[in-house]
Design a protein around this motif. Structure first.
Motif, PDB file in Angstrom:
ATOM      1  N   ILE A 213      33.124  21.856 -20.132  1.00  0.00           N
ATOM      2  CA  ILE A 213      33.395  20.442 -20.352  1.00  0.00           C
ATOM      3  C   ILE A 213      33.789  20.195 -21.800  1.00  0.00           C
ATOM      4  CG2 ILE A 213      32.375  18.126 -20.331  1.00  0.00           C
ATOM      5  CD1 ILE A 213      30.528  19.214 -18.048  1.00  0.00           C
ATOM      6  N   GLU A 214      33.087  20.849 -22.712  1.00  0.00           N
ATOM      7  CA  GLU A 214      33.393  20.703 -24.134  1.00  0.00           C
ATOM      8  C   GLU A 214      34.812  21.182 -24.435  1.00  0.00           C
ATOM      9  OE1 GLU A 214      31.653  22.227 -28.438  1.00  0.00           O
ATOM     10  OE2 GLU A 214      30.355  22.243 -26.675  1.00  0.00           O
ATOM     11  N   GLU A 215      35.225  22.270 -23.789  1.00  0.00           N
ATOM     12  CA  GLU A 215      36.568  22.789 -23.990  1.00  0.00           C
ATOM     13  C   GLU A 215      37.619  21.781 -23.502  1.00  0.00           C
ATOM     14  OE1 GLU A 215      39.883  24.899 -24.865  1.00  0.00           O
ATOM     15  OE2 GLU A 215      37.842  25.178 -25.619  1.00  0.00           O
ATOM     16  N   MET A 216      37.365  21.134 -22.379  1.00  0.00           N
ATOM     17  CA  MET A 216      38.296  20.112 -21.895  1.00  0.00           C
ATOM     18  C   MET A 216      38.390  18.949 -22.868  1.00  0.00           C
ATOM     19  SD  MET A 216      37.934  19.754 -17.751  1.00  0.00           S
ATOM     20  CE  MET A 216      36.155  19.800 -17.641  1.00  0.00           C
ATOM     21  N   MET A 217      37.248  18.528 -23.400  1.00  0.00           N
ATOM     22  CA  MET A 217      37.229  17.418 -24.333  1.00  0.00           C
ATOM     23  C   MET A 217      37.943  17.787 -25.635  1.00  0.00           C
ATOM     24  SD  MET A 217      33.317  16.136 -23.615  1.00  0.00           S
ATOM     25  CE  MET A 217      33.355  14.621 -24.553  1.00  0.00           C
ATOM     26  N   HIS A 218      37.894  19.058 -26.010  1.00  0.00           N
ATOM     27  CA  HIS A 218      38.565  19.507 -27.227  1.00  0.00           C
ATOM     28  C   HIS A 218      40.078  19.453 -27.096  1.00  0.00           C
ATOM     29  CE1 HIS A 218      34.979  21.854 -29.169  1.00  0.00           C
ATOM     30  NE2 HIS A 218      34.884  20.548 -29.279  1.00  0.00           N
ATOM     31  N   MET A 219      40.582  19.430 -25.852  1.00  0.00           N
ATOM     32  CA  MET A 219      42.017  19.335 -25.665  1.00  0.00           C
ATOM     33  C   MET A 219      42.572  18.074 -26.317  1.00  0.00           C
ATOM     34  SD  MET A 219      44.617  17.706 -23.851  1.00  0.00           S
ATOM     35  CE  MET A 219      43.727  16.898 -22.537  1.00  0.00           C
TER      36      MET A 219
ATOM     37  N   ILE B 225      38.769  14.206 -35.561  1.00  0.00           N
ATOM     38  CA  ILE B 225      37.424  13.863 -35.084  1.00  0.00           C
ATOM     39  C   ILE B 225      37.161  12.372 -35.283  1.00  0.00           C
ATOM     40  CG2 ILE B 225      34.949  14.215 -35.478  1.00  0.00           C
ATOM     41  CD1 ILE B 225      35.628  17.102 -36.274  1.00  0.00           C
ATOM     42  N   ILE B 226      37.589  11.836 -36.413  1.00  0.00           N
ATOM     43  CA  ILE B 226      37.426  10.399 -36.677  1.00  0.00           C
ATOM     44  C   ILE B 226      38.207   9.584 -35.652  1.00  0.00           C
ATOM     45  CG2 ILE B 226      37.942   8.546 -38.310  1.00  0.00           C
ATOM     46  CD1 ILE B 226      37.448  10.629 -40.556  1.00  0.00           C
ATOM     47  N   LEU B 227      39.436  10.009 -35.386  1.00  0.00           N
ATOM     48  CA  LEU B 227      40.269   9.285 -34.423  1.00  0.00           C
ATOM     49  C   LEU B 227      39.667   9.345 -33.024  1.00  0.00           C
ATOM     50  CD1 LEU B 227      42.811   7.762 -33.638  1.00  0.00           C
ATOM     51  CD2 LEU B 227      44.034   9.954 -33.554  1.00  0.00           C
ATOM     52  N   GLU B 228      39.225  10.524 -32.613  1.00  0.00           N
ATOM     53  CA  GLU B 228      38.608  10.670 -31.292  1.00  0.00           C
ATOM     54  C   GLU B 228      37.352   9.818 -31.173  1.00  0.00           C
ATOM     55  OE1 GLU B 228      37.270  12.059 -27.517  1.00  0.00           O
ATOM     56  OE2 GLU B 228      39.227  11.866 -28.472  1.00  0.00           O
ATOM     57  N   GLY B 229      36.521   9.818 -32.230  1.00  0.00           N
ATOM     58  CA  GLY B 229      35.309   9.009 -32.202  1.00  0.00           C
ATOM     59  C   GLY B 229      35.612   7.531 -32.109  1.00  0.00           C
ATOM     60  N   MET B 230      36.644   7.092 -32.826  1.00  0.00           N
ATOM     61  CA  MET B 230      37.034   5.692 -32.784  1.00  0.00           C
ATOM     62  C   MET B 230      37.494   5.297 -31.376  1.00  0.00           C
ATOM     63  SD  MET B 230      40.061   3.798 -34.964  1.00  0.00           S
ATOM     64  CE  MET B 230      41.357   4.605 -34.017  1.00  0.00           C
ATOM     65  N   LEU B 231      38.340   6.121 -30.781  1.00  0.00           N
ATOM     66  CA  LEU B 231      38.861   5.805 -29.447  1.00  0.00           C
ATOM     67  C   LEU B 231      37.766   5.834 -28.388  1.00  0.00           C
ATOM     68  CD1 LEU B 231      42.199   7.840 -29.556  1.00  0.00           C
ATOM     69  CD2 LEU B 231      41.868   5.403 -29.990  1.00  0.00           C
ATOM     70  N   ALA B 232      36.869   6.822 -28.486  1.00  0.00           N
ATOM     71  CA  ALA B 232      35.772   6.914 -27.520  1.00  0.00           C
ATOM     72  C   ALA B 232      34.840   5.714 -27.639  1.00  0.00           C
ATOM     73  CB  ALA B 232      34.995   8.209 -27.738  1.00  0.00           C
ATOM     74  N   GLY B 233      34.600   5.271 -28.868  1.00  0.00           N
ATOM     75  CA  GLY B 233      33.741   4.108 -29.070  1.00  0.00           C
ATOM     76  C   GLY B 233      34.351   2.833 -28.517  1.00  0.00           C
TER      77      GLY B 233
END
Length: 204
Positions: free
Chosen positions: A126-132, A160-168
């Motif tokens: 799952i982590e590998e998919m999320m890393h995509m 990582i900042i961008l991903e965290g922002m979008l996920a939030g």
């Protein structure tokens, strides 16, 4: 590769199970969908389903991997339409939003991550998919730095900042329609790219 009749039949059975499961997960969610529901929908025995997929979670992860692959392929097809990396990043975020709003697995995926992920034996997969998604962001940011469109910085950290922002932000869009959600995400990506300070913008 040319498949013999037995291989073709097996592949068709696997696809039939996957298609039915995708519909059921979309309608009922992850927890409320059982293997028995899939048996009923497909008239394929439980043993045959377990032959192709180890268990319900294995079937669900197969569907997530399929979705992740399709998501990446669709974005790569769109990417060529845009000349600047900035436009490509905006298009990537819009693709993320529109695909999430329309995909049948969105609700079940959010449920799975919230309730099942912590105990899942498949966390590495799952982590590998999320890393995509992170790799897509990082590659675009690095490309923009190489071309001089962005100032030099740590592309991995920024991804990582961008991903965290979008996920939030995703948690704030549950009650919004698509146009409202797109407006919110576009504002967020504008802030990410330009900032809110009166100093010179992020983009050079």
């Amino acid at each position: 590769m040319i498949l013999n009749k037995k291989q073709l039949s097996s592949q068709q059975t696997k696809q039939k199970v996957a298609d039915a499961a995708r519909t059921l997960f979309g309608q009922k969610g992850y927890a409320s969908t059982s293997i028995e529901d899939i048996v009923s929908a497909t008239q394929i025995s439980k043993g045959n389903i377990y032959y192709h997929f180890k268990n319900k979670e294995g079937l669900f992860l197969y569907l997530l991997e399929e979705w992740t692959r399709e998501w990446a392929e669709q974005f790569q097809a769109k990417k060529a339409r845009f000349q600047t990396v900035k436009e490509q990043i905006i298009a990537l975020v819009e693709h993320f939003v529109v695909d999430g709003f329309h995909h049948p697995l969105t609700r079940a995926t959010n449920e799975f991550y919230a309730t099942e992920l912590i105990t899942s034996p498949n966390q590495d997969k799952i982590e590998e998919m999320m890393h995509m998604y992170l790799r897509n962001y990082e590659e675009l940011l690095a490309e923009g730095m190489r071309s001089g469109e962005f100032k030099q910085d740590d592309a991995h950290l920024l991804s990582i900042i961008l991903e965290g922002m979008l996920a939030g932000i995703e948690f704030s869009t549950n009650k919004l329609d698509l146009d409202e959600a797109l407006e919110l995400y576009r504002k967020a990506i504008h802030v990410f790219l330009y900032g809110i300070a009166e100093s010179k913008p992020f983009i050079q």
